[in-house]
Every structure is written in C-alpha cells, then in structure tokens.
Motif scaffolding. Structure first.
Motif, PDB file in Angstrom:
ATOM      1  N   THR A 152      41.450  44.707  33.817  1.00 27.67           N
ATOM      2  CA  THR A 152      41.227  45.630  34.961  1.00 27.67           C
ATOM      3  C   THR A 152      40.108  45.367  35.764  1.00 27.67           C
ATOM      4  O   THR A 152      38.903  44.867  35.225  1.00 27.67           O
ATOM      5  CB  THR A 152      41.255  46.959  34.088  1.00 27.67           C
ATOM      6  OG1 THR A 152      40.789  48.025  35.203  1.00 27.67           O
ATOM      7  CG2 THR A 152      40.006  47.111  33.335  1.00 27.67           C
ATOM      8  N   ASP A 207      45.063  44.835  33.580  1.00 28.07           N
ATOM      9  CA  ASP A 207      45.472  45.720  34.749  1.00 28.07           C
ATOM     10  C   ASP A 207      46.851  46.034  34.511  1.00 28.07           C
ATOM     11  O   ASP A 207      47.737  45.268  33.673  1.00 28.07           O
ATOM     12  CB  ASP A 207      44.977  45.019  36.197  1.00 28.07           C
ATOM     13  CG  ASP A 207      45.291  43.485  35.894  1.00 28.07           C
ATOM     14  OD1 ASP A 207      45.104  43.064  34.751  1.00 28.07           O
ATOM     15  OD2 ASP A 207      45.858  42.944  37.004  1.00 28.07           O
ATOM     16  N   ASP A 244      43.432  47.758  40.951  1.00 21.85           N
ATOM     17  CA  ASP A 244      43.764  48.954  40.013  1.00 21.85           C
ATOM     18  C   ASP A 244      42.768  49.944  39.509  1.00 21.85           C
ATOM     19  O   ASP A 244      42.727  50.724  38.786  1.00 21.85           O
ATOM     20  CB  ASP A 244      44.280  48.569  38.331  1.00 21.85           C
ATOM     21  CG  ASP A 244      43.137  47.809  37.689  1.00 21.85           C
ATOM     22  OD1 ASP A 244      42.370  47.083  38.035  1.00 21.85           O
ATOM     23  OD2 ASP A 244      43.250  48.181  36.374  1.00 21.85           O
TER      24      ASP A 244
END
Length: 559
Positions: free
Chosen positions: A474, A316, A201
C-alpha cells in the motif's frame, strides 16, 4: 552445480533491478542479473500476442517518472536505442456531458482550455505551475533519494518561502478531492488531479492523496507522459543493452529460490535448477518483501523486528487489466480538442471516490474508476494505420466480500464473485468495456481482439505483482517513508542481513518507474563496500583515510 562468482548478484530484472545492476557496473563491479521469466523487464514489458501488427504493453505503459527521475536520466538510455514518443495531449478525462478535461504539455494550452471551461482557472493554473517550477525539482529529489532525504529536504525548505510557505505545505497534505478547491473554480482540472491520485491506493479523501495527484499532474505538465517507441519492452531492452556494454550479464529463465548466507552475511543464491552463484560483495533483491523474507531467506536469518513488521505488512489492491485491438480509433461521442494518451474514466470526482471506497471495503466496484491508454495515439508504431491499441485497468479487492453492482448494473448482466476465474474476468471486462461504450458508442463493434488479465494472470507474468497488486504494498502513509517496507528499517535498503539489499518497489520510495529503490540499494552496497575496504587497511592508514572521509560513508550514501 556451482556457477561463477560475481561482485554482485541481482535477483529480478525489473526496472529497479536493472538500475541497481547498471550503477554497480558503472562502479566497475562484475554483475549478474537473474530473472525467472523468459524475458527481462519485470513490469516493463510488451507483447504481440493480441493481433497481427499490434504491440500491447503487458503492464505499465507511460513513464513520467522516467523523464523526471535523476536516476533514470543519468543512465542516458537514448544512447542505447531508447526513443520516447509523446501523444498530442498528455491526459484526458471525458465527462458524460461531452466536455473534456485535458492536460497538454504546453502549459499555455492547458491554461487556455481551463479558462474556456471556467473563467479565472487559466491564470490560477499558471500560478500553480510557477509554484511547481520553484519547488517541484527539490520535492522530487527528496522523494527519490534514500531516507532521510537530507539534500532534497533542505532544498524543499529553502524554496518553501517562494511558494507560500506553510500554506503550500497544507495544500500538499490535503486530500485529492479537495486540495485545489480554493485555487480552481471549475471541475475539469480538479478532477484530473484527483484522477492522478487514483493511480495509487490512497483514499481520495485521505491526507497524502493530494500530493501524489499534484506530483503526477505536474510531471505530466513539465515532462509529459511519454511511451517508449515500439513498446514498453524497449525501455527494458535499452537498460539491458547498457548493462551488457559495461560487461554485466542478464540470465532469464533463472528462478532464484534461496539467498544463501554464512555467519549472517549473504554469500550467493541458489536457482530452482540447483545451480548456485556466489556474490563477493552484495546481493540485491528486486523482489517483493514477503518473497524475500518468507521464502528466499532461511527464517533464522530474518531479524525479529522484520518478522514482526511482516505480520502487519499490507498489500495494495488487486488489478484487472484489459487490452483491446481496435479496427479504428475510439469513436468518442464528443472528440477532444487534443487527443490524449492517458485517460481517466469516471463520471465525477464523487464517483471516483465511491469506487475506491468500495474496493477498500472489499467490494468489486459497480462503476470502476478506470485508467486507460490510447497507445497508437501516443506511438503510431503500436498498430497498423487507422487502428488503435487500447488498454484499461482498475483496482479490485484482494479479498472480495461482494459485488457492489449486486446483480449487474453497468451493463454486465451478472455478478462478479471475486474468484477471478475465466467467468469473473470476462464479466468484469464487459463492465469495463461498457464504460467506454457509454462515452464512445460503437466501441465494442471495433474490437478485433481482447485480452483480460486478472490478478492471477498478472502475478503469473510477474511474481512481484502479488495478488495482482501493482504497487508492491500500500502507498498509504502508514507504510511509506521510514515505515517502508516495515517499521524498524527506516526506509533504508539494508535488510538486517549483511550484504543483502532490498531494491524493489516494496522498498522506499515505492512504485513507479523511477529507479529509486534500485539506486538506493546500489548506493548502499557501494557505501558498505567502501567501509569494508577501509577496515581491511593497516590501522594507521585506515585511521587517516577514515578521518578524511568522515562518517558519511556508511548508511546508504544519502545526498
């Protein structure tokens, strides 16, 4: 009811949990793995539910990290029934004009295809491959070992002068959209590298995205993107077999609801059924970071610095995955020269970047950038002769602000609201299927069965996929390396609770079936056990042994 006592309890049977369990069993520890789902494997599982004779992977499907990771290779899973299968080509990216970008395991073929597409790119690709040969193994070692990566880091530094020094570092730190602009002239391979960066991501125009794109591409070039023969679940089954051959145990339908502690040390776990198991030495948690600290532990056991970090922890994006059982091969309007297993679907690098930017801004993408797989192409056992098992997934926002398609451009005929109920899932699956139809007219007429897994369905099948996020947090730089999972833990498996170790993708180095978080947790547990054994020795003996071993015993066993 109180169950048995083990040296180590492992919560979760995903690949990291099974790696940790195997390594602890290798050290002679008694190990019990507890899994909430009916079968083991976490996000490495497969099913037969779509159509007779078809095997579809529920989550992940191709495993380059498993063929490049020293941890996974060290398990020697082929001795426990695992067989790898490779497609004719590793990856492909079809363009609207009928051309293809292709990555073949034979770098000479990759270079020849690139040269035909753009003169000069073939030789440039071989130079880049030679650079990777020189530095890639050390870079992978540095990424997959505990933080700080002492041995791997030194290996990278000693090899830098062979690949251009600071200039190569600059390339690695460049955004995926532009990192190869000075090295390659054609679009094909530059788009393929950018597509590989899109597996995570990190924005494609952000620093750090280029390194991931190059890493995945070069692993594809060197070890391929193989699939376990018979389904992804065969990889997990081999890991379970290995563990059981060492005396370890796996118990499914056994949901852990609490980690129990005494005087600041993890001592065991409690199941939803009320059963308890005790741990003499360690508890390894292959679970999400919020699940561990907010749900499994009593708040009074969680260090204050971790609480502060959790308030800023960032997931994410969510995911929508579609599986198709097709009555024939994908009817590409322009077939590739070599059939790829993995596919990237986007009209261009710019469209990829636009789709990822829409997701980051909270909008369902109008033209989703899709990662897809032709599984029967990769492994003929996945479906009856003459058919194809296909999947595709794409990222969508965790919190939806709107639909970038407005009123349905892309052939959907309806706006996606973002609640991901049945209507949203089917409308968005239609949008994804339309991407195939543009490149392969008649795709829809071959669909025998279709399964749409939205964010909720993915989390129901694996609680670690919170909100349908497949990366456990993330992958952007502010939450990686020493910041993963939260600042103050320095990228280590230790949790601040003695005897409790985080061994999931939420820990350093993050997602991917490389086993590194599980390995790091097991190594930390073993190192702390050695220290504890030393402190229990008579003072004179302890001083002698500690002087011999030095200080490198504690702290996770970085090497």
């Amino acid at each position: 009811m109180t169950g048995a006592t083990y040296d180590a309890l492992v919560i979760g049977s995903g690949p990291n949990g099974l790696v940790a369990a195997n390594l602890l069993a290798d050290a002679g520890w008694s190990v019990l793995v507890l899994e909430a789902q009916p079968d083991a494997g976490g996000a490495v599982r497969s099913s037969h539910e779509l159509a007779d004779g078809f095997v579809h992977d529920t989550f992940s499907a191709f495993y380059p990290f498993a063929r490049a990771s020293p941890v996974m290779l060290g398990l020697d899973l082929e001795r426990h029934g695992l067989t790898w299968s490779h497609p004719p080509a590793v990856q492909g990216h079809p363009f609207p004009d009928g051309s293809w970008a292709l990555l073949h395991r034979d770098r000479g073929i990759t270079a020849d295809l690139a040269e035909r597409a753009h003169p000069g790119d073939g030789e440039a690709w071989l130079r880049l491959c030679a650079d990777w040969d020189a530095i890639g193994p050390a870079l992978i070692d540095a990424l997959l070992t505990p933080f700080p990566p002492v041995r791997g880091g030194l290996g990278v530094l000693t090899r830098l002068r062979h690949v251009g020094g600071v200039d190569f570092v600059r390339t690695l730190l460049s955004p995926a959209l532009t990192m190869l602009d000075g090295r390659l002239g054609g679009e094909a391979l530059r788009t393929l590298v950018a597509g590989n960066a899109g597996h995570a991501d990190i924005p494609l125009d952000a620093a750090g995205s280029g390194m991931l794109g190059l890493l995945l591409t070069m692993m594809g070039q060197t070890v391929g993107f193989p699939a376990p023969q018979g389904g992804a679940g065969e990889l997990s089954t081999a890991m379970v077999r290995r563990l059981e051959s060492l005396g370890g145990e796996v118990r499914c339908d056994a949901e852990v609801v609490a980690v129990e502690t005494h005087r600041g040390r993890a001592t065991g776990v409690r199941l939803r059924s009320g059963e308890r198991y005790a741990a003499r030495r360690a508890v390894v948690a292959d679970v999400g970071v919020e699940a561990l600290y907010r749900h499994l532990l009593d708040p009074s056991d969680v260090p204050a610095r971790v609480v502060r970090g959790l308030d800023r922890f960032e997931m994410d994006p969510a995911t929508v995955k579609v599986d198709w059982a097709l009555d024939g091969p994908i009817p590409w309007a322009s077939a590739p020269e070599h059939a790829p297993g993995t596919l990237h679907l986007a009209a261009s690098r710019a469209e990829m970047a636009g789709a990822t930017a829409q997701v980051a801004s909270g909008y369902v993408p109008a033209h989703p950038f899709m990662l897809a797989g032709q599984m029967t192409t990769a492994d003929p056992t996945r479906s009856p002769a003459g058919t194809e098992a296909v999947w595709a997934y794409t990222h969508v926002p965790q919190q939806t602000r709107g639909d970038a398609a407005a009123s349905g451009p892309g052939g959907t005929g309806g706006t996606v609201g973002g609640d991901w109920g049945p209507d949203d899932r089917e409308r968005f699956a239609d949008r994804m299927q339309a991407r195939f139809e543009e490149l392969a007219p008649g795709f829809g007429s071959l669909v025998r069965a279709r399964r749409v897994l939205g964010p909720r369905e993915l989390e129901q099948r694996n609680a670690n996929l919170v909100g349908g996020a497949v990366g456990a947090g993330t992958s952007q730089l502010h939450q990686m390396l020493l910041f993963r999972p939260v600042p103050g833990q320095w990228g280590r498996a230790e949790t601040g609770v003695a005897g409790l170790y985080l061994g999931s993708a939420a820990a350093h180095p993050g997602g991917g079936v490389h086993g590194a978080p599980g390995s790091n947790a097991a190594r930390a547990a073993l190192a702390h056990a050695r220290v504890s054994a030393l402190t229990a020795l008579p003072r004179s003996v302890g001083r002698s042994v500690r002087g011999t071993l030095g200080r490198g015993t504690a702290g996770g066993g970085a090497s």
